[in-house]
Design a protein around this motif. Structure first.
Motif, PDB file in Angstrom:
ATOM      1  N   LYS A  48       0.831  -1.198   0.000  1.00 44.81           N
ATOM      2  CA  LYS A  48       0.000   0.000   0.000  1.00 44.81           C
ATOM      3  C   LYS A  48       0.872   1.258   0.000  1.00 44.81           C
ATOM      4  O   LYS A  48       0.570   2.231  -0.721  1.00 44.81           O
ATOM      5  CB  LYS A  48      -0.924  -0.020   1.220  1.00 44.81           C
ATOM      6  N   ILE A  49       1.958   1.241   0.765  1.00 42.98           N
ATOM      7  CA  ILE A  49       2.864   2.394   0.781  1.00 42.98           C
ATOM      8  C   ILE A  49       3.497   2.585  -0.595  1.00 42.98           C
ATOM      9  O   ILE A  49       3.547   3.704  -1.128  1.00 42.98           O
ATOM     10  CB  ILE A  49       3.950   2.200   1.849  1.00 42.98           C
ATOM     11  N   ALA A  50       3.974   1.491  -1.190  1.00 44.04           N
ATOM     12  CA  ALA A  50       4.611   1.580  -2.512  1.00 44.04           C
ATOM     13  C   ALA A  50       3.624   2.084  -3.550  1.00 44.04           C
ATOM     14  O   ALA A  50       3.973   2.889  -4.424  1.00 44.04           O
ATOM     15  CB  ALA A  50       5.168   0.215  -2.917  1.00 44.04           C
ATOM     16  N   TRP A  51       2.389   1.614  -3.468  1.00 46.75           N
ATOM     17  CA  TRP A  51       1.375   2.043  -4.430  1.00 46.75           C
ATOM     18  C   TRP A  51       1.018   3.518  -4.239  1.00 46.75           C
ATOM     19  O   TRP A  51       0.874   4.259  -5.208  1.00 46.75           O
ATOM     20  CB  TRP A  51       0.129   1.177  -4.290  1.00 46.75           C
ATOM     21  N   LEU A  52       0.865   3.950  -2.991  1.00 49.48           N
ATOM     22  CA  LEU A  52       0.577   5.361  -2.744  1.00 49.48           C
ATOM     23  C   LEU A  52       1.653   6.249  -3.344  1.00 49.48           C
ATOM     24  O   LEU A  52       1.366   7.276  -3.971  1.00 49.48           O
ATOM     25  CB  LEU A  52       0.460   5.619  -1.242  1.00 49.48           C
ATOM     26  N   ALA A  53       2.905   5.844  -3.165  1.00 50.07           N
ATOM     27  CA  ALA A  53       4.012   6.645  -3.693  1.00 50.07           C
ATOM     28  C   ALA A  53       4.058   6.611  -5.216  1.00 50.07           C
ATOM     29  O   ALA A  53       4.296   7.645  -5.862  1.00 50.07           O
ATOM     30  CB  ALA A  53       5.334   6.139  -3.121  1.00 50.07           C
ATOM     31  N   ALA A  54       3.790   5.450  -5.808  1.00 51.09           N
ATOM     32  CA  ALA A  54       3.935   5.301  -7.253  1.00 51.09           C
ATOM     33  C   ALA A  54       2.746   5.853  -8.021  1.00 51.09           C
ATOM     34  O   ALA A  54       2.914   6.488  -9.070  1.00 51.09           O
ATOM     35  CB  ALA A  54       4.124   3.820  -7.606  1.00 51.09           C
ATOM     36  N   ALA A  55       1.542   5.639  -7.513  1.00 57.74           N
ATOM     37  CA  ALA A  55       0.342   5.956  -8.283  1.00 57.74           C
ATOM     38  C   ALA A  55      -0.291   7.290  -7.926  1.00 57.74           C
ATOM     39  O   ALA A  55      -0.886   7.943  -8.779  1.00 57.74           O
ATOM     40  CB  ALA A  55      -0.689   4.846  -8.119  1.00 57.74           C
ATOM     41  N   SER A  87      -1.243  -0.963 -11.046  1.00 62.25           N
ATOM     42  CA  SER A  87      -0.080  -0.791 -10.181  1.00 62.25           C
ATOM     43  C   SER A  87      -0.331  -1.356  -8.795  1.00 62.25           C
ATOM     44  O   SER A  87       0.523  -2.047  -8.215  1.00 62.25           O
ATOM     45  CB  SER A  87       0.269   0.700 -10.086  1.00 62.25           C
ATOM     46  N   ASN A  88      -1.503  -1.108  -8.240  1.00 59.44           N
ATOM     47  CA  ASN A  88      -1.861  -1.603  -6.924  1.00 59.44           C
ATOM     48  C   ASN A  88      -1.770  -3.129  -6.869  1.00 59.44           C
ATOM     49  O   ASN A  88      -1.151  -3.714  -5.972  1.00 59.44           O
ATOM     50  CB  ASN A  88      -3.286  -1.142  -6.600  1.00 59.44           C
ATOM     51  N   LEU A  89      -2.366  -3.782  -7.847  1.00 55.98           N
ATOM     52  CA  LEU A  89      -2.397  -5.236  -7.861  1.00 55.98           C
ATOM     53  C   LEU A  89      -1.030  -5.835  -8.179  1.00 55.98           C
ATOM     54  O   LEU A  89      -0.652  -6.878  -7.636  1.00 55.98           O
ATOM     55  CB  LEU A  89      -3.437  -5.718  -8.873  1.00 55.98           C
ATOM     56  N   LEU A  90      -0.256  -5.166  -9.034  1.00 58.41           N
ATOM     57  CA  LEU A  90       1.097  -5.639  -9.354  1.00 58.41           C
ATOM     58  C   LEU A  90       1.972  -5.684  -8.108  1.00 58.41           C
ATOM     59  O   LEU A  90       2.638  -6.690  -7.828  1.00 58.41           O
ATOM     60  CB  LEU A  90       1.737  -4.716 -10.391  1.00 58.41           C
ATOM     61  N   TRP A  91       2.009  -4.578  -7.376  1.00 57.38           N
ATOM     62  CA  TRP A  91       2.842  -4.534  -6.173  1.00 57.38           C
ATOM     63  C   TRP A  91       2.425  -5.629  -5.190  1.00 57.38           C
ATOM     64  O   TRP A  91       3.273  -6.305  -4.594  1.00 57.38           O
ATOM     65  CB  TRP A  91       2.745  -3.166  -5.505  1.00 57.38           C
ATOM     66  N   PHE A  92       1.129  -5.813  -5.032  1.00 54.90           N
ATOM     67  CA  PHE A  92       0.664  -6.834  -4.093  1.00 54.90           C
ATOM     68  C   PHE A  92       1.082  -8.227  -4.540  1.00 54.90           C
ATOM     69  O   PHE A  92       1.631  -9.008  -3.743  1.00 54.90           O
ATOM     70  CB  PHE A  92      -0.855  -6.765  -3.954  1.00 54.90           C
TER      71      PHE A  92
END
Length: 372
Positions: free
Chosen positions: A89-96, A234-239
């Motif tokens: 979730k942190i990575a997605w918030l930063a990326a997206a 992006s959200n689903l990829l990171w997960f």
């Protein structure tokens, strides 16, 4: 074991001494549901690893994240699984979401918060972010009610994030919002939910919300999935990548114990490790593409194929590891069986292989990828 040297060196570089502490604690200590392994991770700064450097974090990329989660999984299965829910979730918030999430990410870094994620992560499109939460307009913000079962990090979370559709009287129905709520906000309570004896240390229980107020300052607009599909991909990829790495770590830890105890023949041990190494190489290749900025359905489709292949590789490796460990450990303790059961948890994270087969078949045949 040589195959884990890069992963553990990375963990040591970013959280000095933590890998050694986990090794000394041992698997039984790390999996104790009454232990403090998650809070120790938080105090060590583990929650800041994917926060961008300019916001006070470490700024890890996806490939390093895959390696780090594998390293943690070998020592502390529940910690790897639970922290994936924070990291992705942190990575997605930063990326997206970028600047829209800057204040939240800065607070996470400054206060060393762990973030629990409340959402239906396994579905792409509108249903991706509708985990049964009711939202109503309120003066200066919104109120939310509903429940999340299961939800990891329930005791250690500093913030709860959830996504929901804006109410009709405040925005178009298709507009999605990220809501960020302090874990001690009035109206939030927790209830026991997890009954399986394995992975109990993930702190996975139920979170219930009763008319919880969320001020405008803690509401992040996401947009419409139809207009900005890359954000949801992006959200689903990171997960997918981080959760797969965590379970591969759990399985690798079981094989490592064969090397430590010199159980089986050299051929037995190599055969147990080989499928895990093969899938890890594929996972890292996908993670490098994420780091290079790629985010599309083709990459997501490949990530799901690798994840489902990982499930079979994990089953093969852990079945072999349990057998090679011998009958006496099986008779005198449950550690081997518990570790095997924990490693199988990847199959239950969304989207399941069964539900993804038809969409993947359509995509492989030249169509689009639409997960339901």
């Amino acid at each position: 074991m040589r195959t884990l040297s890069a992963e553990r060196a990375l963990l040591e570089a970013h959280l000095p001494g933590f890998d050694g502490w986990l090794a000394e604690l041992g698997i039984d200590g790390a999996e104790d549901p009454e232990g403090d392994v998650i809070d120790a991770f938080r105090r060590a700064g583990g929650g800041n690893l994917f926060v961008p450097r300019e916001l006070g974090g470490t700024g890890l990329g996806c490939r390093d994240g895959v390696r780090l989660q594998r390293a943690v999984g070998t020592r502390a299965p529940a910690l790897a699984v639970a922290t994936t829910m924070h990291h992705y979730k942190i990575a997605w918030l930063a990326a997206a979401l970028g600047a829209h999430a800057g204040d939240v990410l800065r607070e996470v870094a400054e206060k060393r918060h762990l973030v629990a994620s409340c959402g239906a992560e396994g579905q792409v499109g509108r249903s991706l972010f509708t985990p049964g939460i009711r939202v109503a307009a309120a003066d200066g913000g919104l109120t939310v009610s509903g429940s999340k079962r299961p939800c990891s990090l329930t005791r250690s979370m500093g913030l709860l994030t959830l996504t929901a559709t804006a109410p009709d009287d405040s925005a178009p129905e298709s507009r999605l919002l990220m809501l960020v709520i302090p874990a001690d906000a009035p109206g939030i309570r927790r209830e026991p939910f997890w009954r399986n004896r394995v992975l109990r240390a993930t702190q996975t229980d139920a979170v219930l919300l009763d008319e919880v107020f969320v001020p405008d300052s803690m509401i992040i607009p996401i947009g419409d999935p139809a207009l900005s599909p890359g954000r949801f991909t992006s959200n689903l990829l990171w997960f997918q990548l981080l959760i797969t790495a965590s379970y591969l770590g759990i399985a690798t830890g079981q094989v490592e114990r064969l090397y430590t105890a010199q159980r089986g023949t050299p051929g037995d041990r190599v055969a147990a490790l080989a499928p895990l190494e093969t899938v890890c190489a594929a996972l890292e290749a996908l993670a490098r593409e994420v780091d290079e900025g790629r985010c599309d359905d083709d990459l997501l489709g490949r990530s799901l194929l690798v994840r489902h292949t990982a499930q079979r590789a994990i089953a093969e490796a852990t079945d072999r590891a349990l057998e090679l460990a011998g009958g006496m450990p099986f008779v005198t303790g449950s550690q081997g069986v518990d570790a095997l059961a924990a490693s199988r948890g990847l199959a239950f994270h969304p989207p399941s292989e069964i539900s993804a087969r038809e969409p993947l078949d359509t995509w492989l045949g030249g169509g689009g990828l639409t997960l339901k």
